[in-house]
Scaffold this active site. Structure first.
Site, short mmCIF file in Angstrom:
data_model
loop_
_atom_site.label_atom_id
_atom_site.label_comp_id
_atom_site.label_asym_id
_atom_site.label_seq_id
_atom_site.Cartn_x
_atom_site.Cartn_y
_atom_site.Cartn_z
CE LYS A 231 36.65 29.75 42.90
NZ LYS A 231 35.80 28.73 43.53
CB SER A 299 36.28 37.04 44.67
OG SER A 299 36.02 36.33 43.50
#
Ligand code: ADP
Length: 386
Positions: A231, A299
């Site tokens: 990410k 998340s």
């Protein structure tokens, strides 16, 4: 209930017009704006030929008297002040291709909508939508009855709405220029570039006007995936590429947020939920400032990602699943965290003793074993259209 949209067909004077109510309701004393001038006024009286003059519903032909004079010409709109129309010459649209010949990007067609008739080119075919699975399929052409997502460029801007706001003003047809045969029907998903700032001069400062100055469409690019999936690496390159393109962006990263705004939060389930709630609200403020926000957070829970998504309009939120298996992430272990988690030094570590719920329908899926960081960043920027 769709917002009020009144198409002006005749102008008697600067505060008396005749036209058609194409959606919503209009009431006496309603606050309204003229489009595209953006000037504000209110409804002084309404004359419907069949009904009393206090409240009128769609499809009616009306005479409207306005409290203050505004600039209006036939083809302009009077709209609800709290939900205004857009004004642009380029859109992303969903179309159903009806022509006998395949759609080929680049050709010029007649574009017909309530907001006006223009010449249009399909500047890009983004993808085809499979009629059975609804999946997005890369395509170079559309054949008869295919549905697809395209970018359309018009010769002049029109007043319109996104289909999520108001259907009649989002709907259009494309016709062949010489025969006038209909070759496609479509709906506008969103504008790609504001045609002119003139439209905004009379408006209050809002998200649109902030974004218009930056000449960009605000977005939330939400990267989710296991620790070590890639990410941060991909997010960093996306931001570099955006800045190189002159875009205004901000990277919200798990680590930098946890050192400041969220330093009171740990990694229990409740804290993770609160972490994402604060991140999403922060991202929303940044979007409101007109920025392209890249949010890079594990998340892990679907419900929290859905909560984040719910804060934004459909086209604003792009969920990107950075996919790498636990095994691969553990081999990469760029921060040595898996080693520590396996040794029992970190509790509640996603993938080890805390779950990761994969996105079921992300807007973009990046398989980091197949794509390089460069390819991933390009794909995401391309999808986000920013
Ligand atoms: P995260 O932010 O998801 O925790 P990082 O970006 O910090 O992950 O680390 C991912 C690691 O994987 C980096 O060392 C990166 O160089 C490596 N990597 C290998 N292949 C890829 C790829 N295709 N995309 C992204 N990262 C990759």
């Amino acid at each position: 209930m769709e917002p009020m949209r009144f198409l002006v067909t005749e102008v008697e004077s600067s505060n008396r017009v005749r036209g058609v109510l194409v959606s919503g309701k209009v009431n006496r004393n309603d606050s309204v704006v003229a489009a595209p001038s953006g000037q504000q006024t209110s409804i002084l009286s309404i004359k419907d030929y069949n009904k009393p003059d206090s409240s009128v519903e769609a499809k009616s032909k009306l005479d409207i008297e306005l409290t203050y004079s505004v600039k209006l010409s036939p083809g302009d709109f009077i709209t609800a002040a709290d939900l205004r129309t857009e004004f642009a010459d380029q859109f992303e649209a969903e179309i159903k291709w009806l022509g006998h010949n395949n759609l080929l990007p680049g050709r010029t067609y007649s574009f017909k909508a309530i907001g006006g008739n223009r010449e249009a080119t399909i500047s890009r075919l983004k993808y085809r939508i499979d009629s059975k699975s609804n999946q997005q399929i890369a395509a170079k052409i559309l054949a008869t009855n295919d549905k697809g997502i395209v970018n359309i460029a018009l010769t002049h801007p029109i007043i319109y709405d996104s289909t999520s706001i108001c259907t009649p003003t989002a709907t259009f047809t494309l016709c062949e220029k010489d025969t006038e045969n209909t070759i496609a029907t479509g709906t506008i998903r969103h504008g790609l570039r504001r045609a002119s700032n003139i439209h905004w001069q009379a408006l209050d400062v809002d998200k649109q006007s902030r974004a218009a100055i930056k000449q960009q469409s605000p977005r939330i690019i939400w990267l989710t995936g296991l620790s070590g999936s890639g990410k941060s690496t991909i997010a960093n390159l996306i931001e570099k590429k955006l800045i190189a393109k002159g875009r205004h962006s901000y990277l919200l990263d798990g680590d930098n947020i946890r050192h400041g705004l969220n330093k009171d939060l740990g990694f229990t389930e409740a804290d993770r939920v609160e972490n994402i709630r604060r991140v999403a609200e922060t991202a929303k403020l940044m979007l409101d400032a007109g920025l392209i926000v890249i949010a890079s957070f594990i998340s892990p829970f679907r419900a929290e990602r859905a909560m984040a998504r719910a804060l934004f309009k459909e086209q604003e939120f792009i969920e990107v699943f950075i996919d790498a298996s636990l095994k691969v992430c553990e081999q990469r272990d760029p921060k040595g965290l898996y080693k520590k988690a396996r040794a029992g030094e970190i509790e509640n570590f996603t993938g080890i003793d805390s779950p990761y719920e994969k996105p079921l329908r992300p807007e973009v899926l990046i398989n980091t074993l197949e794509l390089t960081v460069e390819q991933a960043a390009d794909l995401i920027i391309d999808f986000a259209d920013c």
